[in-house]
Design an enzyme around this catalytic site. Structure first.
Site, short mmCIF file in Angstrom:
data_model
loop_
_atom_site.label_atom_id
_atom_site.label_comp_id
_atom_site.label_asym_id
_atom_site.label_seq_id
_atom_site.Cartn_x
_atom_site.Cartn_y
_atom_site.Cartn_z
N ASP A 268 27.03 -24.40 -37.63
CA ASP A 268 26.88 -25.81 -38.01
C ASP A 268 25.41 -26.11 -38.30
OD1 ASP A 268 29.58 -26.41 -37.70
OD2 ASP A 268 29.19 -28.30 -36.64
N ASP B 289 29.70 -20.86 -33.24
CA ASP B 289 30.18 -22.19 -33.65
C ASP B 289 28.98 -23.12 -33.85
OD1 ASP B 289 31.92 -24.30 -34.19
OD2 ASP B 289 32.20 -24.78 -32.06
N LYS C 45 22.40 -14.53 -24.74
CA LYS C 45 21.58 -15.21 -23.73
C LYS C 45 21.46 -14.23 -22.55
CE LYS C 45 19.37 -18.78 -22.02
NZ LYS C 45 18.06 -19.28 -22.55
N ASP D 199 18.69 -19.64 -27.73
CA ASP D 199 17.84 -20.83 -27.84
C ASP D 199 16.73 -20.60 -28.87
OD1 ASP D 199 16.87 -18.93 -26.07
OD2 ASP D 199 16.16 -20.37 -24.57
N TYR E 227 36.02 -20.00 -25.32
CA TYR E 227 37.17 -20.70 -25.89
C TYR E 227 38.49 -20.14 -25.38
CZ TYR E 227 34.24 -22.94 -29.44
OH TYR E 227 33.30 -23.69 -30.10
C1 IPM Z 1 35.08 -24.43 -36.28
C2 IPM Z 1 35.55 -25.66 -35.58
C3 IPM Z 1 36.57 -25.27 -34.54
C4 IPM Z 1 35.89 -24.30 -33.58
C5 IPM Z 1 37.21 -26.44 -33.79
C6 IPM Z 1 37.85 -27.43 -34.73
C7 IPM Z 1 38.19 -25.97 -32.75
O1 IPM Z 1 34.47 -26.33 -35.02
O2 IPM Z 1 35.92 -23.75 -36.90
O3 IPM Z 1 33.89 -24.14 -36.23
O4 IPM Z 1 35.20 -24.73 -32.67
O5 IPM Z 1 36.07 -23.11 -33.74
MG MG Z 2 32.59 -25.54 -35.55
#
Ligand code: IPM
Ligand code: MG
Length: 356
Positions: free
Chosen positions: A251, A247, A190, A223, A141
């Site tokens: 999720d 990230d 990884k 993975d 990032y």
């Molecule tokens: C998170 C979000 C952010 C990230 C985005 C909105 C930039 O997905 O906080 O997980 O990728 O960090």
């Molecule tokens: Mg995110």
């Protein structure tokens, strides 16, 4: 205690959920005899609309002077044009970087009363209690990036860069947290392919051996981790990983309890204010309808009380109130599975009532 709290509601459902968390913080202040002074500032798409900048200078200045920051969410289809000058997400990445918030704590717990809401089998998810440490200001990032057009067409690149110091400090935070928990840290990388992961792994192992001999540790490839996380989530205690992997995995992990609407996060640096937010996004599809689940943001405010204001009893009181409301069977639409649901504000009312 007196504390200055900056609210950054942002876009989509952000303002709706932050409003409920603010009510909860107000009630905590009244009940425990604190003074919280709130100020609201712009970030994300609404800041682009108003100031042409997803993180206007005055927002950043206010955040630097605050004791803690509570953020809703940023982004939405209105600002998704790939040719736009800037994007809402730039504001979020910039505030993390500017405030040095390198450690993103994302707890994932499956409360017994919520196990049935998971898309996974109850016997697999029940008892899950993981604390993710996602590195937040390095990696892909924030690495060098670019694009060029050649005779063959367009090329674009991002680079995943980490230095020893960046790895050490997040691993230390993870190790310390594990000491207060079940004393196990899993690092995700990884290393079978990426040079940067081999450095990550070397530094992780050294810090754990030298500084946390009392904490068990292991390495898992990313993975494989994607698989283990849904096959045996109760096996993990503290997990530490780099920015992009964290990230994605968090999720995925948010589906263990069945809704992103329950998961808070804290972004911390070595000093200065922490930033607290739900891990869900701006959910533009349901924005403005009053049906968003405010519990993730309310739980983020509990993390704010704990980590930035050192108010452990107050944090526990908020978490217990949320627990009680869920145990009593109240659900917002995301968790109601088509059954009876309460609105965002009603959920706020229920938490306030449980706090009393
Ligand atoms: C998170 C979000 C952010 C990230 C985005 C909105 C930039 O997905 O906080 O997980 O990728 O960090
Ligand atoms: Mg995110």
């Amino acid at each position: 205690m007196q504390a200055r709290i900056v609210l950054l509601p942002g876009d989509g459902i952000g303002p709706e959920v932050v409003a409920q968390a603010q009510r909860v913080l107000d009630r905590v202040a009244a009940k425990f005899g604190h003074q919280f002074e709130f100020s609201t500032h712009a970030i994300g798409g609404c800041a682009i609309d108003e100031f042409g900048d997803p993180l206007p200078e005055q927002s950043l200045t206010a955040c630097r002077a605050a004791d803690a920051i509570l953020l809703g969410a940023v982004g939405g289809p209105k600002w998704d044009d790939p040719n736009a000058k800037t994007r809402p997400e730039v504001g979020l990445l910039k505030i993390r970087k500017e405030l040095g918030l390198f450690a993103n704590l994302r707890p994932i717990q499956v409360l017994p009363q919520m196990a049935a809401a998971s898309p996974l089998k109850q016997e697999i998810v029940a008892g899950t209690d993981i604390l993710f440490f996602r590195e937040l200001t390095g990696g892909l990032y924030f690495g060098k990036s670019g694009k060029e057009t050649t005779a063959e067409g367009e090329t674009a690149w991002n680079t995943m860069i980490y230095s020893t110091h960046e790895i050490e400090r997040i691993v230390r935070m993870a190790g310390q947290a594990a000491r207060g928990r079940r004393k196990k840290v899993t690092s995700v990388d990884k290393a079978n392919v990426l040079e940067v992961s081999r450095l990550w792994r070397r530094v992780f192992e050294r810090v754990m051996k030298d500084e946390f001999p009392d904490v068990e540790f292991e390495n898992v490839l990313v993975d494989a981790m994607a698989m283990h996380l849904i096959a045996r989530p109760t096996k993990f205690d503290v997990v530490v990983t780099e920015n992009l992997f964290g990230d994605i995995l968090t999720d995925e992990g948010s589906m263990l309890p069945g809704s992103m609407g329950l998961l808070p996060s804290a972004s911390l640096g070595s000093s200065g204010p922490g930033l607290y937010e739900p891990i869900h996004g701006s959910a533009p599809d349901i924005a403005g309808q009053g049906i968003a689940n405010p519990l993730a943001t309310i739980l983020a405010s509990a993390m704010l009380l704990r980590h930035s204001l050192k108010l452990e009893a107050e944090a526990k009181a908020v978490e217990a109130a949320v627990d009680a409301v869920l145990s009593a069977g109240h659900r917002t639409k995301d968790l109601a599975a088509g059954g009876v649901s309460v609105t965002t504000a009603q959920m706020g009312d229920l938490v306030l009532a449980a706090l009393n």
